[in-house]
Design an enzyme around this catalytic site. Structure first.
Site, PDB file in Angstrom:
ATOM      1  N   LYS A 254     -13.868   8.564  -0.717  1.00  0.00           N
ATOM      2  CA  LYS A 254     -13.410   8.389   0.655  1.00  0.00           C
ATOM      3  C   LYS A 254     -12.166   9.224   0.875  1.00  0.00           C
ATOM      4  O   LYS A 254     -11.323   9.306  -0.010  1.00  0.00           O
ATOM      5  CB  LYS A 254     -13.125   6.896   0.842  1.00  0.00           C
TER       6      LYS A 254
ATOM      7  N   ARG B 236      -9.006   9.547   3.663  1.00  0.00           N
ATOM      8  CA  ARG B 236      -8.436   8.934   4.852  1.00  0.00           C
ATOM      9  C   ARG B 236      -8.049  10.023   5.846  1.00  0.00           C
ATOM     10  O   ARG B 236      -7.341  10.959   5.508  1.00  0.00           O
ATOM     11  CB  ARG B 236      -7.217   8.091   4.478  1.00  0.00           C
TER      12      ARG B 236
ATOM     13  N   THR C 298     -13.207   1.059   5.798  1.00  0.00           N
ATOM     14  CA  THR C 298     -13.691   1.489   4.476  1.00  0.00           C
ATOM     15  C   THR C 298     -15.030   0.837   4.145  1.00  0.00           C
ATOM     16  O   THR C 298     -15.958   1.498   3.667  1.00  0.00           O
ATOM     17  CB  THR C 298     -12.642   1.112   3.401  1.00  0.00           C
TER      18      THR C 298
ATOM     19  N   HIS D  52      -2.368  -3.905  -4.897  1.00  0.00           N
ATOM     20  CA  HIS D  52      -3.063  -2.686  -4.475  1.00  0.00           C
ATOM     21  C   HIS D  52      -3.113  -1.671  -5.626  1.00  0.00           C
ATOM     22  O   HIS D  52      -4.118  -0.991  -5.824  1.00  0.00           O
ATOM     23  CB  HIS D  52      -2.358  -2.097  -3.257  1.00  0.00           C
TER      24      HIS D  52
ATOM     25  N   ASP E 279     -13.763   2.879  -2.976  1.00  0.00           N
ATOM     26  CA  ASP E 279     -12.571   3.712  -2.931  1.00  0.00           C
ATOM     27  C   ASP E 279     -12.313   4.161  -4.378  1.00  0.00           C
ATOM     28  O   ASP E 279     -12.356   3.339  -5.298  1.00  0.00           O
ATOM     29  CB  ASP E 279     -11.442   2.804  -2.412  1.00  0.00           C
TER      30      ASP E 279
ATOM     31  N   ASP F   5      -8.877  -4.464   5.331  1.00  0.00           N
ATOM     32  CA  ASP F   5      -7.842  -4.513   6.361  1.00  0.00           C
ATOM     33  C   ASP F   5      -8.537  -4.387   7.722  1.00  0.00           C
ATOM     34  O   ASP F   5      -8.912  -5.385   8.324  1.00  0.00           O
ATOM     35  CB  ASP F   5      -6.827  -3.394   6.089  1.00  0.00           C
ATOM     36  N   THR F   6      -8.757  -3.171   8.189  1.00  0.00           N
ATOM     37  CA  THR F   6      -9.450  -3.013   9.480  1.00  0.00           C
ATOM     38  C   THR F   6     -10.968  -2.947   9.313  1.00  0.00           C
ATOM     39  O   THR F   6     -11.697  -2.900  10.309  1.00  0.00           O
ATOM     40  CB  THR F   6      -8.997  -1.727  10.181  1.00  0.00           C
TER      41      THR F   6
ATOM     42  N   ARG G  90       0.816  -1.219   0.000  1.00  0.00           N
ATOM     43  CA  ARG G  90       0.000   0.000   0.000  1.00  0.00           C
ATOM     44  C   ARG G  90       0.849   1.268   0.000  1.00  0.00           C
ATOM     45  O   ARG G  90       0.360   2.336  -0.360  1.00  0.00           O
ATOM     46  CB  ARG G  90      -0.979  -0.020   1.178  1.00  0.00           C
TER      47      ARG G  90
ATOM     48  N   ASP H 267     -13.687  -3.935  -3.371  1.00  0.00           N
ATOM     49  CA  ASP H 267     -12.394  -3.320  -3.036  1.00  0.00           C
ATOM     50  C   ASP H 267     -11.317  -4.384  -3.233  1.00  0.00           C
ATOM     51  O   ASP H 267     -11.623  -5.562  -3.414  1.00  0.00           O
ATOM     52  CB  ASP H 267     -12.410  -2.821  -1.588  1.00  0.00           C
TER      53      ASP H 267
HETATM   54  C1  R5P Z   1      -7.064   1.273   0.229  1.00  0.00           C
HETATM   55  O1  R5P Z   1      -6.626   2.065  -0.575  1.00  0.00           O
HETATM   56  C2  R5P Z   1      -7.541  -0.088  -0.122  1.00  0.00           C
HETATM   57  O2  R5P Z   1      -8.051  -0.175  -1.401  1.00  0.00           O
HETATM   58  C3  R5P Z   1      -8.602  -0.525   0.864  1.00  0.00           C
HETATM   59  O3  R5P Z   1      -9.715   0.333   0.736  1.00  0.00           O
HETATM   60  C4  R5P Z   1      -8.064  -0.442   2.250  1.00  0.00           C
HETATM   61  O4  R5P Z   1      -6.916  -1.227   2.341  1.00  0.00           O
HETATM   62  C5  R5P Z   1      -9.063  -0.949   3.259  1.00  0.00           C
HETATM   63  O5  R5P Z   1      -8.555  -0.688   4.529  1.00  0.00           O
HETATM   64  P1  R5P Z   1      -9.517  -0.719   5.777  1.00  0.00           P
HETATM   65  O6  R5P Z   1     -10.276  -2.017   5.726  1.00  0.00           O
HETATM   66  O7  R5P Z   1      -8.580  -0.646   6.964  1.00  0.00           O
HETATM   67  O8  R5P Z   1     -10.410   0.477   5.697  1.00  0.00           O
END
Ligand code: R5P
Length: 324
Positions: free
Chosen positions: A200, A202, A233, A138, A177, A229-230, A104, A225
């Site tokens: 979105k 960040r 999003t 990514h 995203d 991750d967490t 990323r 997407d």
């Molecule tokens: C970010 O640019 C990726 O495409 C995903 O949107 C991101 O990795 C998701 O992260 P999280 O689940 O922490 O929001």
């Protein structure tokens, strides 16, 4: 399963790290080739030691290792395995990495920060890989960071087939995203569905969904997407499509990274189904009742077979115009 004869790079030797053992075993079964024996030991001082338990001299080696959690351990294990393989004089080594961590960070978007995607590309090549096989990066430009050749495959062929069979007749694909907008557009085209976007931004470690571009009122929604991750999003995307009148909501993504508190966040959502792949192993405690995990084993197995035989890899996707 085909008969395996020695190709121009010797015979296929399959090795795996400890990052994705079940997937490695599935790939081995697809190819009808056993995983080659090796020892992997972590000493009390945390240093990793590996030993290959058979000769690979002159052979065509494929090393399967994902770099999800524990990320730093799995990355080091990948590099140390590559080093051991290189020193055992194979004809060629292909690193098969279903999920590439550190990808990323692919540009200097603030002063004095690293570009870890480039670093990963450099160290994988330096450790001994002659080629790579990756899934859904990514950002596709990361391919250019590698100075060795390779293939980046997409699991969205598998995911789109799954959704096509659901026959959702009134659905809209929503990119969670803007960075994923082009791939989402291709997926929408593949499924014959309209497209919408969540814009979105960040804010520190968290995300905030600001704007929805497109029509979702009264439609079923597939939010797409590259990874979760967490889960922030996806939570924001679900919230905003609900506010705009969405009906059933599905989540669709390639890599289930699921760092805390992703599982709790996803559990709290009122959604129909979460559809992803096993590019990252998902332990039982993270398998929510509405989670569907599609296997990438036959895709990777087929690509390994074709790379070994020097046949086209693009043909695997001939019915899928995802990259156009
Ligand atoms: C970010 O640019 C990726 O495409 C995903 O949107 C991101 O990795 C998701 O992260 P999280 O689940 O922490 O929001």
């Amino acid at each position: 399963m085909s008969e395996h004869k020695g190709g121009m790079h010797g015979t296929i030797k399959l090795f795996s790290g400890t990052g994705c053992p079940a997937l490695a075993e599935e790939i081995s079964q697809y190819l009808g080739i056993p995983l080659s024996p090796r020892d992997i030991i972590q000493f009390p001082n945390e240093n990793i030691f590996v030993r290959l338990r058979e000769s690979i001299r002159g052979q065509d080696v494929f090393l399967i290792q994902t770099t999800s959690s524990p990320v730093n351990y799995n990355v080091m294990e990948l590099l140390i395995l590559l080093d051991a393989l290189k020193r055992a004089s194979p004809d060629r080594i292909t690193a098969v990495i279903p999920y590439l961590s550190y990808a990323r960070s692919d540009k200097k978007d603030q002063p004095r920060v690293p570009i870890t995607a480039r670093l990963m590309a450099d160290i994988i090549g330096a450790a001994g890989a002659d080629r790579y096989i990756l899934l859904d990066l990514h950002a596709d430009q990361i391919q250019g960071f590698f100075s060795i050749p390779g293939d980046v495959m997409t699991v969205f062929s598998i995911l789109s087939n799954y959704f096509r069979e659901k026959r959702l007749d009134n659905a809209v694909v929503v990119a969670s995203d803007l960075g994923f907008a082009k791939k989402a557009r291709n997926l929408a085209a593949e499924l014959g569905m309209p497209l919408a976007f969540v814009e979105k931004r960040r804010v520190s470690m968290d995300t905030e969904a600001l704007t929805l571009v497109g029509e979702v009122d009264g439609h079923d929604i597939i939010i797409v997407d590259d990874e979760v991750d967490t889960g922030g999003t996806m939570v924001n995307s679900v919230k905003i499509v609900r506010e705009h009148g969405a009906r059933d909501v599905y989540l669709c993504f390639a890599h289930a990274v699921f760092s805390p508190p992703a599982v709790e966040r996803l559990r709290s959502l009122s959604i129909e189904e979460i559809v992803t792949t096993n590019s990252v192993p998902i332990p039982p405690e993270k398998r929510l009742p509405n989670l569907t995990v599609l296997s990438v084993a036959s895709l990777l197995g087929e690509v390994i077979q074709r790379v070994h035989e020097g046949r086209s890899v693009g043909e695997v996707f001939q019915d899928f115009q995802y990259f156009e």
